[in-house]
Motif scaffolding. Structure first.
Motif, PDB file in Angstrom:
ATOM      1  N   PRO A 193       4.122  -9.158  -3.740  1.00  0.00           N
ATOM      2  CA  PRO A 193       3.946 -10.088  -4.685  1.00  0.00           C
ATOM      3  C   PRO A 193       4.712 -11.414  -4.456  1.00  0.00           C
ATOM      4  O   PRO A 193       4.257 -12.518  -5.040  1.00  0.00           O
ATOM      5  CB  PRO A 193       3.577  -9.556  -6.032  1.00  0.00           C
ATOM      6  CG  PRO A 193       3.807  -8.118  -5.928  1.00  0.00           C
ATOM      7  CD  PRO A 193       4.486  -7.779  -4.448  1.00  0.00           C
ATOM      8  N   PHE A 194       6.042 -11.096  -4.063  1.00  0.00           N
ATOM      9  CA  PHE A 194       6.730 -12.277  -3.706  1.00  0.00           C
ATOM     10  C   PHE A 194       7.027 -12.637  -2.273  1.00  0.00           C
ATOM     11  O   PHE A 194       6.451 -13.995  -1.811  1.00  0.00           O
ATOM     12  CB  PHE A 194       8.152 -12.119  -4.455  1.00  0.00           C
ATOM     13  CG  PHE A 194       9.319 -12.910  -4.280  1.00  0.00           C
ATOM     14  CD1 PHE A 194       9.242 -14.074  -4.802  1.00  0.00           C
ATOM     15  CD2 PHE A 194      10.428 -12.758  -3.370  1.00  0.00           C
ATOM     16  CE1 PHE A 194      10.303 -15.195  -4.612  1.00  0.00           C
ATOM     17  CE2 PHE A 194      11.258 -13.724  -3.154  1.00  0.00           C
ATOM     18  CZ  PHE A 194      11.189 -14.852  -3.527  1.00  0.00           C
ATOM     19  N   TYR A 238      11.124   2.456  -5.225  1.00  0.00           N
ATOM     20  CA  TYR A 238       9.743   2.091  -4.730  1.00  0.00           C
ATOM     21  C   TYR A 238       9.199   0.760  -5.350  1.00  0.00           C
ATOM     22  O   TYR A 238       8.557  -0.200  -4.608  1.00  0.00           O
ATOM     23  CB  TYR A 238       8.630   3.192  -4.634  1.00  0.00           C
ATOM     24  CG  TYR A 238       9.144   4.570  -3.929  1.00  0.00           C
ATOM     25  CD1 TYR A 238       9.686   4.370  -2.718  1.00  0.00           C
ATOM     26  CD2 TYR A 238       8.855   5.634  -4.467  1.00  0.00           C
ATOM     27  CE1 TYR A 238      10.182   5.346  -1.901  1.00  0.00           C
ATOM     28  CE2 TYR A 238       9.277   6.651  -3.540  1.00  0.00           C
ATOM     29  CZ  TYR A 238       9.891   6.575  -2.318  1.00  0.00           C
ATOM     30  OH  TYR A 238      10.076   7.704  -1.349  1.00  0.00           O
ATOM     31  N   ILE A 239       8.921   0.862  -6.576  1.00  0.00           N
ATOM     32  CA  ILE A 239       8.491  -0.283  -7.396  1.00  0.00           C
ATOM     33  C   ILE A 239       9.458  -1.710  -7.062  1.00  0.00           C
ATOM     34  O   ILE A 239       8.826  -2.822  -7.063  1.00  0.00           O
ATOM     35  CB  ILE A 239       8.160  -0.051  -8.776  1.00  0.00           C
ATOM     36  CG1 ILE A 239       7.255   1.058  -8.982  1.00  0.00           C
ATOM     37  CG2 ILE A 239       8.016  -1.423  -9.687  1.00  0.00           C
ATOM     38  CD1 ILE A 239       7.211   1.607 -10.438  1.00  0.00           C
ATOM     39  N   THR A 240      10.390  -1.537  -7.316  1.00  0.00           N
ATOM     40  CA  THR A 240      11.513  -2.671  -7.040  1.00  0.00           C
ATOM     41  C   THR A 240      11.477  -3.357  -5.721  1.00  0.00           C
ATOM     42  O   THR A 240      11.280  -4.486  -5.416  1.00  0.00           O
ATOM     43  CB  THR A 240      12.815  -2.379  -7.392  1.00  0.00           C
ATOM     44  OG1 THR A 240      13.008  -1.784  -8.619  1.00  0.00           O
ATOM     45  CG2 THR A 240      13.826  -3.597  -6.973  1.00  0.00           C
ATOM     46  N   THR A 241      11.482  -2.292  -4.613  1.00  0.00           N
ATOM     47  CA  THR A 241      11.283  -2.757  -3.086  1.00  0.00           C
ATOM     48  C   THR A 241       9.732  -3.344  -3.034  1.00  0.00           C
ATOM     49  O   THR A 241       9.645  -4.422  -2.309  1.00  0.00           O
ATOM     50  CB  THR A 241      11.653  -1.468  -2.242  1.00  0.00           C
ATOM     51  OG1 THR A 241      12.726  -0.979  -2.611  1.00  0.00           O
ATOM     52  CG2 THR A 241      11.350  -2.070  -0.726  1.00  0.00           C
ATOM     53  N   GLY A 242       8.655  -2.556  -3.355  1.00  0.00           N
ATOM     54  CA  GLY A 242       7.428  -3.019  -3.208  1.00  0.00           C
ATOM     55  C   GLY A 242       6.972  -4.242  -3.854  1.00  0.00           C
ATOM     56  O   GLY A 242       6.213  -5.224  -3.151  1.00  0.00           O
ATOM     57  N   TRP A 284       6.056  -3.259 -11.883  1.00  0.00           N
ATOM     58  CA  TRP A 284       5.716  -3.813 -10.599  1.00  0.00           C
ATOM     59  C   TRP A 284       5.501  -5.641 -10.958  1.00  0.00           C
ATOM     60  O   TRP A 284       6.332  -6.194 -10.393  1.00  0.00           O
ATOM     61  CB  TRP A 284       4.408  -3.305 -10.312  1.00  0.00           C
ATOM     62  CG  TRP A 284       4.005  -3.752  -8.794  1.00  0.00           C
ATOM     63  CD1 TRP A 284       3.233  -4.881  -8.437  1.00  0.00           C
ATOM     64  CD2 TRP A 284       4.316  -3.219  -7.406  1.00  0.00           C
ATOM     65  NE1 TRP A 284       3.111  -5.129  -7.194  1.00  0.00           N
ATOM     66  CE2 TRP A 284       3.664  -4.100  -6.207  1.00  0.00           C
ATOM     67  CE3 TRP A 284       4.999  -2.082  -6.980  1.00  0.00           C
ATOM     68  CZ2 TRP A 284       3.740  -3.782  -5.055  1.00  0.00           C
ATOM     69  CZ3 TRP A 284       4.962  -1.860  -5.731  1.00  0.00           C
ATOM     70  CH2 TRP A 284       4.604  -2.809  -4.733  1.00  0.00           C
ATOM     71  N   PHE A 285       4.690  -5.818 -11.841  1.00  0.00           N
ATOM     72  CA  PHE A 285       4.417  -7.172 -11.957  1.00  0.00           C
ATOM     73  C   PHE A 285       5.414  -7.882 -12.691  1.00  0.00           C
ATOM     74  O   PHE A 285       5.566  -9.151 -12.796  1.00  0.00           O
ATOM     75  CB  PHE A 285       3.061  -7.446 -12.779  1.00  0.00           C
ATOM     76  CG  PHE A 285       1.812  -6.925 -11.815  1.00  0.00           C
ATOM     77  CD1 PHE A 285       1.529  -7.493 -10.463  1.00  0.00           C
ATOM     78  CD2 PHE A 285       1.228  -5.651 -11.897  1.00  0.00           C
ATOM     79  CE1 PHE A 285       0.666  -7.331  -9.599  1.00  0.00           C
ATOM     80  CE2 PHE A 285       0.136  -5.291 -10.939  1.00  0.00           C
ATOM     81  CZ  PHE A 285       0.002  -6.092  -9.835  1.00  0.00           C
ATOM     82  N   TYR A 330       0.838  -1.187   0.021  1.00  0.00           N
ATOM     83  CA  TYR A 330      -0.090   0.111   0.196  1.00  0.00           C
ATOM     84  C   TYR A 330       0.697   1.104  -0.227  1.00  0.00           C
ATOM     85  O   TYR A 330       0.606   2.251  -0.691  1.00  0.00           O
ATOM     86  CB  TYR A 330      -0.931   0.092   1.251  1.00  0.00           C
ATOM     87  CG  TYR A 330      -1.882  -0.919   1.246  1.00  0.00           C
ATOM     88  CD1 TYR A 330      -3.358  -0.811   0.921  1.00  0.00           C
ATOM     89  CD2 TYR A 330      -1.798  -2.247   1.717  1.00  0.00           C
ATOM     90  CE1 TYR A 330      -4.275  -1.768   0.812  1.00  0.00           C
ATOM     91  CE2 TYR A 330      -2.770  -3.211   1.816  1.00  0.00           C
ATOM     92  CZ  TYR A 330      -4.116  -2.974   1.268  1.00  0.00           C
ATOM     93  OH  TYR A 330      -4.973  -3.933   1.252  1.00  0.00           O
ATOM     94  N   LEU A 331       2.089   0.929   0.702  1.00  0.00           N
ATOM     95  CA  LEU A 331       2.689   2.508   0.756  1.00  0.00           C
ATOM     96  C   LEU A 331       3.645   2.637  -0.181  1.00  0.00           C
ATOM     97  O   LEU A 331       3.773   3.769  -0.740  1.00  0.00           O
ATOM     98  CB  LEU A 331       3.559   2.357   2.139  1.00  0.00           C
ATOM     99  CG  LEU A 331       2.699   2.121   3.560  1.00  0.00           C
ATOM    100  CD1 LEU A 331       3.607   1.825   4.653  1.00  0.00           C
ATOM    101  CD2 LEU A 331       2.004   3.251   3.872  1.00  0.00           C
ATOM    102  N   PHE A 332       4.477   1.574  -0.630  1.00  0.00           N
ATOM    103  CA  PHE A 332       5.545   1.669  -1.663  1.00  0.00           C
ATOM    104  C   PHE A 332       4.960   2.032  -3.121  1.00  0.00           C
ATOM    105  O   PHE A 332       5.213   2.854  -3.957  1.00  0.00           O
ATOM    106  CB  PHE A 332       6.293   0.545  -1.855  1.00  0.00           C
ATOM    107  CG  PHE A 332       7.381   0.446  -0.656  1.00  0.00           C
ATOM    108  CD1 PHE A 332       8.649   1.523  -1.076  1.00  0.00           C
ATOM    109  CD2 PHE A 332       7.324  -0.236   0.514  1.00  0.00           C
ATOM    110  CE1 PHE A 332       9.595   1.378   0.097  1.00  0.00           C
ATOM    111  CE2 PHE A 332       8.394  -0.149   1.366  1.00  0.00           C
ATOM    112  CZ  PHE A 332       9.468   0.581   1.329  1.00  0.00           C
TER     113      PHE A 332
END
Length: 300
Positions: free
Chosen positions: A230-231, A221-225, A43-44, A24-26
Motif C-alpha cells: 500500500p505504500f 509480516y504485516i509491518t513489512t507487507g 495493515w491499513f 499476496y505472500l506476506f
C-alpha cells in the motif's frame, strides 16, 4: 521520449510489480496467526501512517476543501468501492491455500473496466480487446476444471467469489479515479483508501466488542507487507508514470502472478496444479492482449 527515461520507467514499474507481489505472500502468512479484522486494522493503520508521513514531508499538499463537490463525491465513492474490493481481496487470500490463484482471478479486473466503460460511458472496444476478454475468461474456465470437466462448485467457492468481487469493485474504483484524476491528487486517493479501510475494520471490531490480537511473527509480516504494497508499490507505480505511459506500467504489472507463484513455492512450498497454472497463464495473456489493444488505440 529519451531512451534512458523509458528504461527508468520500465525499471520502476517492474520494481512496483515485485513490491505488490509481496502483498499476496506476506498477507497470507500473517493471516495464519490473526483473524481478518485484526489483520486489517494493523495493515491499513500502518499503511495510512506511511502515506501521511510521505505526504507531509515529500509532496505538495492539497486540502480537501479545495476540491469541487463532484470531486469530493467521487472521492467518497472511491473510498467505499476500495473498502469493498480490498476487504474481498484479503478475505479471498485468507480463504484460499495458494495466494497465486487469487492473483490469477484478480486479473479479470480489466474485463470489468471494459464492461463499465461500455455500459456507462458508451466506450466501444475493438476486436483485439474483445479477444483479450475471451482469452482471460477461458483462462478462468480452465482454472476451474478438473479432468477436462468444468466444476461450478470450484468457481462458486467463497474464495473465488471474493476474488471476483475484488476484481469488480477494483474496476469500479479504477474507472472513478480515471474520471477525476486531473482534479483529485493521487496521494489524496491513496490516503482516502487506507483511511476508509482502517476505519471500516475498526468499526467492525468495536461492533463485535473484540480486541485485535497478534503474534510477533504476524506483526513482522504485516509491518513489512503494508510497507511494500500500500505504500512503496503505489509510490513506485506513480513514479513510473512520469517516464512511461500508463499502458506500459499496466503491461508490466501483469507479470506479478509469476512472482507470486515463485514466492509461494519458495516461502510456503505451494505450487498450482497443471490446470490452474495453464489457466493463470491464459489470464495473463488475456490482459496482455487487452493492454496491447489499448497501446495500439492510443498510437492511432
Amino acid at each position: 521520449m529519451n531512451y534512458k527515461f523509458k528504461i527508468k520507467g520500465i525499471a520502476l514499474a517492474l520494481a512496483a510489480t515485485i513490491s505488490f507481489s509481496n502483498v499476496y505472500l506476506f498477507s497470507k502468512m500473517a493471516m495464519k496467526d490473526v483473524d481478518l479484522a485484526s489483520f486489517g486494522i494493523l495493515w491499513f493503520g500502518l499503511a495510512l501512517i506511511y502515506n501521511l508521513i510521505y505526504n507531509r514531508f515529500f509532496t505538495q499538499r492539497q486540502n480537501l476543501s479545495s476540491l469541487t463537490k463532484k470531486s469530493k463525491r467521487i472521492l467518497l465513492f472511491i473510498g467505499l468501492s476500495e473498502f469493498i474490493s480490498i476487504t474481498a481481496f484479503f478475505l479471498s487470500i485468507n480463504l484460499t491455500d495458494n495466494p497465486a490463484i487469487v492473483s490469477f482471478l484478480a486479473n479479470t479486473s480489466p474485463i470489468f473496466v471494459i464492461l463499465i466503460g461500455f455500459v456507462f460511458y458508451q466506450i466501444r472496444y475493438g476486436f483485439i480487446s474483445i479477444l483479450g476478454v475471451i482469452i482471460t475468461l477461458f483462462g478462468v474456465y480452465l482454472m476451474n476444471t478438473n479432468n477436462s470437466e468444468f466444476e461450478w462448485q470450484t468457481l462458486l467457492t467463497p474464495a473465488s467469489i471474493s476474488a471476483l468481487v475484488f476484481a469488480l469493485f477494483y474496476g469500479v474504483s479504477l474507472v472513478l479515479a480515471r474520471s477525476e484524476i486531473k482534479n483529485i491528487p493521487t496521494t489524496m486517493i491513496t490516503v482516502c483508501r487506507n483511511l476508509f479501510l482502517f476505519v471500516g475494520f475498526t468499526i467492525y471490531l468495536i461492533a463485535n466488542q473484540e480486541l485485535p490480537t497478534y503474534s510477533l511473527q504476524s506483526v513482522f509480516y504485516i509491518t513489512t507487507g503494508s510497507f511494500l504494497g500500500p505504500f512503496l508499490g503505489i509510490l513506485l507505480t506513480f513514479a513510473s508514470l512520469k517516464y512511461v505511459d500508463a499502458s506500459i506500467t499496466t503491461l508490466i504489472g501483469t507479470s506479478r502472478s509469476i512472482f507470486i507463484v515463485a514466492g509461494a513455492f519458495l516461502l510456503m512450498g505451494i505450487f498450482p496444479n497443471v490446470n490452474q497454472l495453464l489457466g493463470g497463464c491464459l489470464t495473463i495473456l488475456g490482459i496482455l492482449t487487452i493492454t496491447m489493444a489499448d497501446i495500439i488505440y492510443k498510437k492511432k
